[in-house]
Design a protein around this motif. Structure first.
Motif: not given
Length: 382
Positions: A80-84
């Motif tokens: 999720h943080f990577k996609n953000l």
């Protein structure tokens, strides 16, 4: 039925909750509610301009976080943080997008996760942001971490090579390219970049060689050594570098330099500087014939029946001393040390070395604690 008021959230039964009844008015019994404080207003998620890095003491943010991550695995949270971070970079090319992407990738790396490939991607992506910010050393460090987690991360190799080249570390950049081509030998971008790096490295090597030659010429000019002495020394592979120390206290009329021996035009007489590091003392010998052995000179200076004034313990005796020669390895500016045999002619100790015009020797008691510490600090064998 009348709706429950803000002060009576539990309806008619609110007065029977765990909190005690504070009073009764015309509307019925009520509990005393907390009043707003400035800190509470400031820390409320609705009014925050920036989310603090540590939210452990903010129950409202903790509650929001639990809703966001509810039911997700740690790998899903990291992803999720990577996609953000990826979305932040796609949305814009300004400082804010770089800042947000850097925060997201870093936050993802702070999460504990067993997915090495995912963590490798986060390191590689953060390296991309660092490169855009011209923080090339940080980019290389992240790429190294990415490759430790996933040795087949081609983006990490590419970004490491690019950042290394920006740091003018051409050999390092070339090494990253070569490693990547071991995995995918026909990768066109890496082949092209490697070719450019190889040409750059050849040019840099040529420039370094020319710089060394120029430095040698300057050093020779400064040393004042004549061409005849130079020719004799070069025939043995001996080169002269710059002076190591200011010798004006010993030779006020000019820098000391080697000269030809009066009885043999193939022998050289050297100025010697003896340094006794343990006692911070030194001696200067204006002319020492390289055909002689150092132990003869040491016997004159440190006879067994007489001690120098500063040798309070009387331990500096000629046959108990070790000598270490200071020289320039491969023409470098920094010096190295090597032990010399004081029972052999000095000329045999100097072959194929780059030396200062005044030979510098570190003298100490052989087998002493000081010698052991000296050798350890200079990575020498006693």
């Amino acid at each position: 039925d009348a709706p429950a008021t803000a002060g009576d959230a539990g309806g008619a039964d609110g007065a029977n909750s765990e909190q005690p009844v504070a009073g009764v008015d015309e509307f019925g019994p009520y509990r005393k509610e907390r009043i707003w404080s400035m800190n509470e207003i400031r820390d409320h998620p609705l009014f925050m301009e920036d989310v603090p890095q540590d939210i452990s003491d903010n129950p409202l943010l903790l509650a929001l976080q639990s809703l966001i991550y509810e039911g997700k695995t740690q790998a899903e949270v990291v992803d999720h943080f990577k996609n953000l971070g990826n979305e932040a970079l796609k949305s814009s090319n300004n400082k804010t997008s770089l800042h947000n992407a850097l925060l997201c990738y870093t936050r993802g790396l702070e999460e504990e996760c067993d997915d090495k490939c995912l963590k490798s991607q986060l390191h590689s992506n953060r390296a991309f942001v660092s490169h855009r910010m011209k923080e090339y050393d940080k980019a290389v460090n992240d790429c190294r971490a990415a490759l430790q987690l996933d040795p087949r991360n081609m983006k990490a190799y590419w970004r490491a090579a690019q950042a290394s080249a920006a740091l003018l570390l051409t050999a390092q950049a070339l090494a990253f390219c070569n490693e990547a081509l071991q995995i995918i030998p026909e990768e066109d971008e890496f082949l092209k970049f490697r070719s450019r790096l190889q040409k750059t490295l050849e040019h840099e090597d040529q420039e370094r060689h020319q710089a060394r030659q120029a430095a040698d010429r300057v050093a020779q000019e400064k040393s004042g050594v004549d061409s005849v002495v130079q020719a004799v020394l070069q025939s043995r592979g001996v080169r002269l570098g710059p002076c190591l120390f200011d010798m004006s206290m010993y030779t006020p009329k000019g820098a000391p330099r080697p000269v030809l021996a009066s009885d043999d035009d193939s022998a050289v007489v050297w100025p010697l500087l003896f340094m006794y590091d343990e006692t911070s003392q030194s001696d200067f010998v204006d002319g020492f014939d390289e055909r002689c052995i150092l132990s003869d000179q040491l016997q004159i200076m440190f006879p067994a029946d007489r001690h120098v004034e500063w040798d309070i313990e009387g331990k500096y005796v000629w046959d108990r001393l070790a000598a270490y020669l200071e020289y320039y390895p491969d023409g470098q500016q920094d010096t190295s040390l090597r032990r010399v045999d004081t029972s052999e002619p000095l000329v045999d100790m100097l072959k194929d070395l780059c030396l200062p015009p005044c030979i510098s020797l570190h003298i100490m008691v052989d087998g002493s604690p000081f010698q052991r510490n000296f050798c350890q600090s200079h990575n020498l064998s006693a």
